[in-house]
Structures are given as C-alpha cells and as structure tokens.
Design a protein around this motif. Structure first.
Motif: not given
Length: 462
Positions: A115-127
């Motif tokens: 889980y990451r809250f990525d609404l405003y900052k895209p995740a660096k990598r998928p889990p």
C-alpha cells in the motif's frame, strides 16, 4: 472482492515464481541444520535468524535470486509478510516450505505491504507479486486489505479534495456497489429535518454540511447502527487551533472513514444484520456566521447544548446522529470518532479508547483486539464525572469544567443522547500512524474495524 495485482490467486501457481520460506526464530533454528551448506553459511553471513519483518535473499547457482527466507512473529499475524512487497526485487513469488501462514494473514499482509498513497506522487516502483491458492480465507484477507486501503485513502486525501460533498460521493459509490439505499440531507434542509447541531457546526463553511445515510440488509435481521464523525477539516472554529494542532486536521473525518470501511466489510461479507450507516459531514470553519463560545444550541433530542469551546465540535455533530440512530431502536449502536486529544494523551496513537455500556462486552472486545493485533482499550463511562459537563444555562456543555478526564467527559456527553437501555459502543480513535511499521506507513489508518467485524460476526452468527 476481486484480488488486486499485488496478490494473485490461482490453483496452479507458476513454477517460475521465486519461493519464499517463512520461519519464526524457533522454526529457523530447527530448519537451519537441514539446509544445504551453502545456504546455511549464506544465511549466517547475512545475519538472518528468523526475526519478525526480516528477510534474506539467497542466490541460486546461476547467481540470480533463487530463494527468499522471511521471518514472522506467528502464522496468523495480520502483517506477517507486509515488510516484503516493497523490499523484495520486482517479480513474482510463492510461499514454499517453512511455516504454513494462514491464507487470510498471507493475503492481507502482502496486499497492505504494497500500500502507498500515490494520488499526488507516483510510486517509484510496483510492489512484488505474490501467488496464492484461491479459497475463502485468502479472499477474506483481500477483502480486509481492500477495506483498510480504502479507509486509509479517505483519511490521507487532503481536505481540498475531501470535503463533505466528496465524502458523501464516496459513501454514495459504496451504497451503489452493494445495492444499498442512500440518502443525503444537505445545508439548510438539516434545519427542516431537525438536525440543528450538525447545521450549527458546519454552517460557517462554504461547503455545505450534510447528514449521509445508508441502509442495507434484510429487514428481518437485527438492526445495527454505525455512526462516523465526518469533520472533513477542523480549524477549531472561533476557538482556532494553533498551527501545529491544525496541521493534520484533514484526518478529523477518520471516524467516518473507518465507519465506511467497517460498513464495506459488513456488506461484502454479507453479515446477517440490517445496517444503518450515518455520517454527519461538516467542515468546522470560521466566518461571520460561525457558531460561538457561549452559544446555546438546541439538538434533535431537545437537549440544549452550551458551547464551551467551538473546537469540541465532534460531539456536537454526533449527538444529532446518535439521537436519530436511536429512534430506529437498533440492537446495537457503534460510533467511531477522532474525538479527543485526551484519549491520545492517555493511550497514544496505536490504542483507540473503547467505551461500552456493558463491562463484559468491553472485556471481550479488548481480548479480541489483542488476539487480532487490532487493539483497543477499555475506558470507563464514569457517571460521577457527569457533573463536570452540566451547564447552568443549558442542559449540557460541550467541554468539561477542567482538563481532567477529557475522553470520559466526551463519552458521557454522547451517552446523554441515547436511551438508557440502548446498547452502545463508542470508539475514540486516532485514525493515523505517526510512525511507520511494516504494512502501516505514516498516514491514515483503519483502526478497530477488524476487531469490530469479528465481534459482530460472533454476535450475529447464524
């Protein structure tokens, strides 16, 4: 609920998935002597001993990743694998050998570990992805994870994009998903429908206050009323908060978010109850028509509240919703609210305060919460303290006469708006992780909903 991309369910798990051996300290101590010499020496070199939330990457003969060892505290821990999805190299994994994790714990912990809250900052990598065999327990784990993640998302969303209308939209979408009825009373219609205290707190905002209501379930089943505090941002009103105290007040609708999360699980798992969900949703703002310290507000129940402090607004909006819930004569009322700083001073961020009509129910819930690693702690509805919230010019005041026992005072205030014989649980929670733990990043959190779900399943089992 359908599984997400982080956990995949399939009867035949792909052989290419990298195996994970799950152990605790004792299991690893027993397993280590049976391992190939190269593996045993490698694990000793990297210092792996099976500690919870630890892992070791073991190379294969070709130099690529060949195996993972993961340490857990016990096989049912809800966050057993949560440290892995963002720590392991991207790819596909499967559980093999070692301890047999409960499928519910495996699915939920891996899903929430990604889980990451990525609404405003895209995740660096998928889990990383975990393959599990399908089954009711694994699917339940994914349902729990989805409800918890949705709860976190609501709390994490800034007030600019999560005001009363947006919170109502989330509730309406949930009602549509489970074919539940939905109703919303907005703005001055609250006065016409006799919800004056909700209107009073929210009237100063340009974003109209409202009461959100969902009904679901078989009319023949026992009625359960859930009430969630939906203060979408709390300035403190005219008793304005200092900057530090106001910084995280987007989370003051955490009770509503958790009530929506619990309602999601009740409907997804088809509990035999007739559910009524109520969310008074407001923004406690400052303007020329803001409610004031010293004001007297008439409530739905007919009691008059003297406003001692406009920053004690949560109990003011909840009292109308609780009184309305009681009119339907439910078997049980549960309210969830980020209500008092006093509860946090007493119990900290990780332990929500529980107030209950019945001592045996409270003790059962505390034991259940400890068992499920979703804790809450019993606090008393200490009747002698009621004198501290009695008003000389109204029926009740929304602040105590001293700073002592603030969480108890708030609970006693709410209790006045329910019939004496009404079974009721009040949970004063933080809805926020103030420090990171595996699967629980800093930010919005679902608290007690797994414990409450398990309690409701026991209470209303067929």
């Amino acid at each position: 609920m359908k599984p997400t991309m982080t956990v995949k369910l399939k009867k035949s798990i792909p052989a290419k998935a990298i195996p994970i051996t799950v152990v605790d300290r004792a299991a690893f101590q027993a397993l280590a002597p049976t391992l190939p010499d190269a593996t045993r020496h490698w694990l000793a070199t990297v210092g792996f001993v099976g500690a919870p939330d630890s892992h070791a990457l073991v190379p294969g003969a070709d130099g690529r990743l060949g195996q993972v060892f993961a340490g857990v505290s016990h096989v049912a821990h809800p966050f057993a694998l949560a440290a892995l999805p963002l720590a392991l190299p991207e790819g596909e994994y499967r559980l093999e050998a070692g301890l047999a994790l409960l499928p519910e714990a495996a699915a939920m912990s891996w899903e929430l570990g990604g889980y990451r809250f990525d609404l405003y900052k895209p995740a660096k990598r998928p889990p990383a992805t975990l393959w599990l065999k399908p089954g009711a327990d694994a699917e339940r784990g994914l349902a729990l994870a989805a409800a918890i993640a949705a709860t976190r998302d609501l709390v994490n969303t800034p007030a600019e994009h999560m005001g009363p209308a947006e919170l109502a939209a989330a509730a309406k979408a949930l009602a549509k998903q489970y074919d539940a009825s939905y109703e919303e009373i907005v703005g001055d219609a609250l006065l016409k429908k006799n919800f004056p205290s909700i209107h009073a707190v929210g009237r100063a905002s340009t974003r109209s206050p409202r009461l959100i209501e969902i009904h679901w379930g078989n009319p023949k089943h026992p009625k359960l009323a859930l009430v969630g505090k939906g203060v979408c941002f709390d300035t403190g009103g005219l008793n304005i908060k200092p900057g530090e105290g106001m910084r995280q007040m987007k989370k003051d609708m955490g009770g509503a978010a958790n009530a929506l999360g619990l309602a999601t699980l009740i409907m997804a798992l088809k509990l035999p109850v007739r559910l009524q969900l109520l969310i008074p949703a407001v923004e406690n703002s400052i303007s020329g028509n803001a409610y004031r310290p010293g004001d007297i507000i008439k409530t739905r129940k007919g009691l008059h509240i003297e406003i001692g402090n406009t920053d004690a607004e949560g109990r003011v909006i909840l009292c109308d919703a609780l009184a309305y819930a009681a009119e339907g004569k439910p078997d049980l009322v549960i309210d969830l609210a980020t209500l008092t700083g006093a509860a946090r001073v007493a119990l900290g961020a990780q332990l929500p305060a529980l107030f209950a009509k019945h001592m045996d129910t409270a003790r059962d819930l505390v034991d259940l919460g400890l068992k499920l690693d979703d804790p809450l702690w019993h606090m008393p509805l200490w009747a002698p303290y009621h004198a501290g919230i009695e008003s000389t010019i109204g029926d009740i005041v929304n602040t105590g006469k001293s700073p002592l026992a603030g969480a108890i005072n708030a609970a006693l205030f709410l209790e006045d708006f329910l019939p004496r014989d009404q079974d009721w649980l009040h949970v004063d929670l933080f809805a926020w992780n103030d420090a990171p733990r595996a699967g629980r990043p800093v930010g919005g959190e679902a608290q007690t909903i797994r414990t409450l779900l398990a309690y409701l399943e026991q209470r209303y089992s067929a």
